[in-house]
Enzyme design. Sequence first.
Site, PDB file in Angstrom:
ATOM      1  N   SER A 133     -25.439 -52.575  -4.952  1.00  0.00           N
ATOM      2  CA  SER A 133     -24.505 -53.688  -5.113  1.00  0.00           C
ATOM      3  C   SER A 133     -25.132 -54.987  -4.619  1.00  0.00           C
ATOM      4  CB  SER A 133     -23.260 -53.377  -4.276  1.00  0.00           C
ATOM      5  OG  SER A 133     -22.452 -54.511  -4.152  1.00  0.00           O
ATOM      6  N   TYR A 158     -18.568 -50.641   3.965  1.00  0.00           N
ATOM      7  CA  TYR A 158     -18.918 -50.301   2.574  1.00  0.00           C
ATOM      8  C   TYR A 158     -20.278 -50.896   2.214  1.00  0.00           C
ATOM      9  CZ  TYR A 158     -19.465 -50.702  -2.397  1.00  0.00           C
ATOM     10  OH  TYR A 158     -20.029 -50.674  -3.649  1.00  0.00           O
ATOM     11  N   LYS A 162     -24.154 -49.130   1.370  1.00  0.00           N
ATOM     12  CA  LYS A 162     -25.035 -49.355   0.202  1.00  0.00           C
ATOM     13  C   LYS A 162     -26.422 -49.751   0.687  1.00  0.00           C
ATOM     14  CE  LYS A 162     -22.653 -47.981  -2.663  1.00  0.00           C
ATOM     15  NZ  LYS A 162     -22.832 -47.189  -3.860  1.00  0.00           N
TER      16      LYS A 162
HETATM   17  P1  NAD Z   1     -14.878 -45.571  -8.996  1.00  0.00           P
HETATM   18  O1  NAD Z   1     -14.138 -45.314  -7.738  1.00  0.00           O
HETATM   19  O2  NAD Z   1     -14.114 -45.940 -10.209  1.00  0.00           O
HETATM   20  O3  NAD Z   1     -15.803 -44.313  -9.361  1.00  0.00           O
HETATM   21  C1  NAD Z   1     -16.391 -43.505  -8.394  1.00  0.00           C
HETATM   22  C2  NAD Z   1     -16.120 -42.057  -8.766  1.00  0.00           C
HETATM   23  O4  NAD Z   1     -16.761 -41.223  -7.793  1.00  0.00           O
HETATM   24  C3  NAD Z   1     -14.626 -41.700  -8.738  1.00  0.00           C
HETATM   25  O5  NAD Z   1     -14.276 -41.048  -9.950  1.00  0.00           O
HETATM   26  C4  NAD Z   1     -14.478 -40.755  -7.545  1.00  0.00           C
HETATM   27  O6  NAD Z   1     -13.492 -39.774  -7.774  1.00  0.00           O
HETATM   28  C5  NAD Z   1     -15.888 -40.175  -7.430  1.00  0.00           C
HETATM   29  N1  NAD Z   1     -16.276 -39.755  -6.074  1.00  0.00           N
HETATM   30  C6  NAD Z   1     -16.181 -40.471  -4.918  1.00  0.00           C
HETATM   31  N2  NAD Z   1     -16.652 -39.745  -3.888  1.00  0.00           N
HETATM   32  C7  NAD Z   1     -17.069 -38.551  -4.399  1.00  0.00           C
HETATM   33  C8  NAD Z   1     -17.638 -37.387  -3.832  1.00  0.00           C
HETATM   34  N3  NAD Z   1     -17.853 -37.276  -2.521  1.00  0.00           N
HETATM   35  N4  NAD Z   1     -17.979 -36.366  -4.663  1.00  0.00           N
HETATM   36  C9  NAD Z   1     -17.755 -36.451  -5.997  1.00  0.00           C
HETATM   37  N5  NAD Z   1     -17.190 -37.515  -6.584  1.00  0.00           N
HETATM   38  C10 NAD Z   1     -16.847 -38.553  -5.794  1.00  0.00           C
HETATM   39  O7  NAD Z   1     -15.971 -46.689  -8.665  1.00  0.00           O
HETATM   40  P2  NAD Z   1     -16.896 -47.528  -9.654  1.00  0.00           P
HETATM   41  O8  NAD Z   1     -16.392 -48.924  -9.677  1.00  0.00           O
HETATM   42  O9  NAD Z   1     -17.074 -46.799 -10.933  1.00  0.00           O
HETATM   43  O10 NAD Z   1     -18.238 -47.546  -8.809  1.00  0.00           O
HETATM   44  C11 NAD Z   1     -19.297 -46.642  -9.074  1.00  0.00           C
HETATM   45  C12 NAD Z   1     -20.451 -46.948  -8.145  1.00  0.00           C
HETATM   46  O11 NAD Z   1     -20.872 -48.299  -8.313  1.00  0.00           O
HETATM   47  C13 NAD Z   1     -20.144 -46.799  -6.662  1.00  0.00           C
HETATM   48  O12 NAD Z   1     -21.269 -46.228  -6.037  1.00  0.00           O
HETATM   49  C14 NAD Z   1     -19.934 -48.225  -6.174  1.00  0.00           C
HETATM   50  O13 NAD Z   1     -20.265 -48.371  -4.798  1.00  0.00           O
HETATM   51  C15 NAD Z   1     -20.932 -48.971  -7.060  1.00  0.00           C
HETATM   52  N6  NAD Z   1     -20.589 -50.385  -7.253  1.00  0.00           N
HETATM   53  C16 NAD Z   1     -19.371 -50.717  -7.797  1.00  0.00           C
HETATM   54  C17 NAD Z   1     -19.040 -52.059  -7.994  1.00  0.00           C
HETATM   55  C18 NAD Z   1     -17.708 -52.463  -8.554  1.00  0.00           C
HETATM   56  O14 NAD Z   1     -17.330 -53.639  -8.404  1.00  0.00           O
HETATM   57  N7  NAD Z   1     -16.968 -51.589  -9.208  1.00  0.00           N
HETATM   58  C19 NAD Z   1     -19.978 -53.056  -7.652  1.00  0.00           C
HETATM   59  C20 NAD Z   1     -21.203 -52.683  -7.110  1.00  0.00           C
HETATM   60  C21 NAD Z   1     -21.492 -51.327  -6.922  1.00  0.00           C
HETATM   61  C1  WQD Z   2     -14.142 -62.168  -6.474  1.00  0.00           C
HETATM   62  C2  WQD Z   2     -13.629 -63.570  -6.132  1.00  0.00           C
HETATM   63  C3  WQD Z   2     -12.440 -63.669  -4.045  1.00  0.00           C
HETATM   64  C4  WQD Z   2      -9.040 -61.197  -5.295  1.00  0.00           C
HETATM   65  C5  WQD Z   2     -16.386 -57.140  -4.097  1.00  0.00           C
HETATM   66  C6  WQD Z   2     -17.151 -56.355  -3.061  1.00  0.00           C
HETATM   67  C7  WQD Z   2     -18.537 -56.081  -3.539  1.00  0.00           C
HETATM   68  C8  WQD Z   2     -18.565 -55.448  -4.945  1.00  0.00           C
HETATM   69  C9  WQD Z   2     -17.655 -56.151  -5.905  1.00  0.00           C
HETATM   70  C10 WQD Z   2     -18.936 -53.116  -4.872  1.00  0.00           C
HETATM   71  C11 WQD Z   2     -13.821 -63.941  -4.650  1.00  0.00           C
HETATM   72  C12 WQD Z   2     -11.522 -63.987  -5.191  1.00  0.00           C
HETATM   73  C13 WQD Z   2     -10.233 -61.904  -5.266  1.00  0.00           C
HETATM   74  C14 WQD Z   2      -7.809 -61.915  -5.223  1.00  0.00           C
HETATM   75  C15 WQD Z   2      -9.070 -63.958  -5.133  1.00  0.00           C
HETATM   76  N1  WQD Z   2     -18.130 -54.101  -4.952  1.00  0.00           N
HETATM   77  N2  WQD Z   2     -10.240 -63.252  -5.189  1.00  0.00           N
HETATM   78  N3  WQD Z   2      -7.872 -63.280  -5.155  1.00  0.00           N
HETATM   79  O1  WQD Z   2     -15.639 -60.120  -3.297  1.00  0.00           O
HETATM   80  O2  WQD Z   2     -17.336 -60.674  -5.086  1.00  0.00           O
HETATM   81  O3  WQD Z   2     -17.076 -58.368  -4.352  1.00  0.00           O
HETATM   82  O4  WQD Z   2     -16.366 -56.379  -5.314  1.00  0.00           O
HETATM   83  O5  WQD Z   2     -20.052 -53.070  -4.527  1.00  0.00           O
HETATM   84  O6  WQD Z   2     -19.094 -55.239  -2.590  1.00  0.00           O
HETATM   85  O7  WQD Z   2     -17.194 -57.122  -1.859  1.00  0.00           O
HETATM   86  O8  WQD Z   2     -15.289 -59.400  -5.699  1.00  0.00           O
HETATM   87  O9  WQD Z   2     -13.340 -59.269  -7.179  1.00  0.00           O
HETATM   88  O10 WQD Z   2     -12.990 -58.968  -4.702  1.00  0.00           O
HETATM   89  O11 WQD Z   2     -13.579 -61.226  -5.571  1.00  0.00           O
HETATM   90  O12 WQD Z   2      -9.057 -65.189  -5.057  1.00  0.00           O
HETATM   91  O13 WQD Z   2      -6.712 -61.333  -5.207  1.00  0.00           O
HETATM   92  O14 WQD Z   2     -12.212 -63.591  -6.364  1.00  0.00           O
HETATM   93  O15 WQD Z   2     -12.151 -64.441  -2.926  1.00  0.00           O
HETATM   94  O16 WQD Z   2     -14.098 -65.308  -4.610  1.00  0.00           O
HETATM   95  P1  WQD Z   2     -16.334 -59.736  -4.519  1.00  0.00           P
HETATM   96  P2  WQD Z   2     -13.738 -59.629  -5.803  1.00  0.00           P
END
Ligand code: NAD
Ligand code: WQD
Length: 354
Positions: A133, A158, A162
């Site tokens: 991330s 969190y 990562k």
């Molecule tokens: P999500 O929660 O939709 O998907 C994660 C899936 O993993 C879920 O279906 C959950 O049931 C499963 N899971 C969690 N722990 C588990 C375990 N111990 N064993 C088996 N399954 C398990 O999340 P997502 O948004 O699809 O994110 C996927 C990956 O991407 C994560 O590693 C997250 O940290 C990373 N990521 C997400 C974002 C984002 O904004 N969505 C941003 C950056 C990184």
């Molecule tokens: C985006 C912008 C908020 C909600 C987070 C995690 C990051 C990654 C992605 C996994 C910011 C603003 C948000 C609301 C708002 N996840 N906001 N009102 O903070 O960039 O990242 O999700 O790895 O680790 O920290 O994303 O969508 O939460 O926020 O004004 O109700 O929207 O302040 O400027 P962020 P976000």
Amino acid sequence: MSMNILITGGAGFIGSHTVLELLKVGHTVICIDNGCNSYLDAKAEFPESIKRVHELTGKKVIFYSVDIRDKNALNQVFKKHKIDCVAHFAALKAVGESCRLPLQYYQNNITGTSVLLEVMSDNGVFNFVYSSSATVYGEPQFLPLTEDHPTGNCTNPYGKSKYFTEEILKDLCASDKRWNVISLRYFNPVGSHESGQIGEDPNGEPNNLMPYISQVAVGKLKVLKVFGNDYPTHDGTGVRDYIHIVDLAEGHLAALDKLKSGDVSGFVVYNLGTGCGYSVLDMVKNFSKSCGHDIPYEIAPRRPGDIASCYASTEKAEKELGWKAKKGLKEMCDDAWRWQKNNPNGFSGLQSDL
Ligand code: NAD
Ligand code: WQD
């Protein structure tokens, strides 16, 4: 070249979209998920998201309801299938929750990944794509963020999980040259598949901006709180690099192809973003165009831990992966809205609060 790819967390938001793209190009997908953040009807063979991927592609995955921390169960999956590469999505991902439950986050995200890596090594599988991330960069020292920007200055468990996992992967690659690891640092994934059949389905009140706006647009939530309008950005609200989920999924195909081609050795990192920054108010305005009505919002105090601006340098991924995001803000908002409108209560379909 068709591969056997193990996807952990394949029923989740990013996993399910990636599974769809992998099936489309003819890979065999073995998918595991423990259902902690995905909807699985007690009587169903597959999670709802995966069922829909089957309908959309006309192809099926091999699915196991397995927790990545369960070494024996994981081992059985590896014994049963000849796996070429693993793409590891399974993790807990809610920033606020991670501050309340740090041990759960470290256990799931760090111990879980370590168990998975051990089982891979025991079974002679060394190709790994990791879901990292942009949060590992912490407060940007410069923009756009290049992959060599310092990491580790994370403000919550969190984010640290990562970052620590990336450090573990680096140590692992240094210790054993057989490992080929690509860490993909996602910026802000949004939108859904253009069918509107799969999408992001947060539990309870969303933490992230796009699902929050979507739920206000569909009438499930009353008003969006905009966290701060006094940042040094073009309109005072926070700026992020939003990337369409289908572009992000395609980035994984490029990474898996690169691993399979033997072109990677050791630990390599790529940003997956668009390189464009949009503010909270830009997102609100564009979503209003997609849904056809105003999104009510009010200005609220800054959210602790937030940064002003964050966007990616996309050069390295373009040059080395041959991948570039194609979809713009209109497609992100149109597709997010289609999913929300068609599925106001997500995958469970329960009409509880509309
Ligand atoms: P999500 O929660 O939709 O998907 C994660 C899936 O993993 C879920 O279906 C959950 O049931 C499963 N899971 C969690 N722990 C588990 C375990 N111990 N064993 C088996 N399954 C398990 O999340 P997502 O948004 O699809 O994110 C996927 C990956 O991407 C994560 O590693 C997250 O940290 C990373 N990521 C997400 C974002 C984002 O904004 N969505 C941003 C950056 C990184
Ligand atoms: C985006 C912008 C908020 C909600 C987070 C995690 C990051 C990654 C992605 C996994 C910011 C603003 C948000 C609301 C708002 N996840 N906001 N009102 O903070 O960039 O990242 O999700 O790895 O680790 O920290 O994303 O969508 O939460 O926020 O004004 O109700 O929207 O302040 O400027 P962020 P976000």
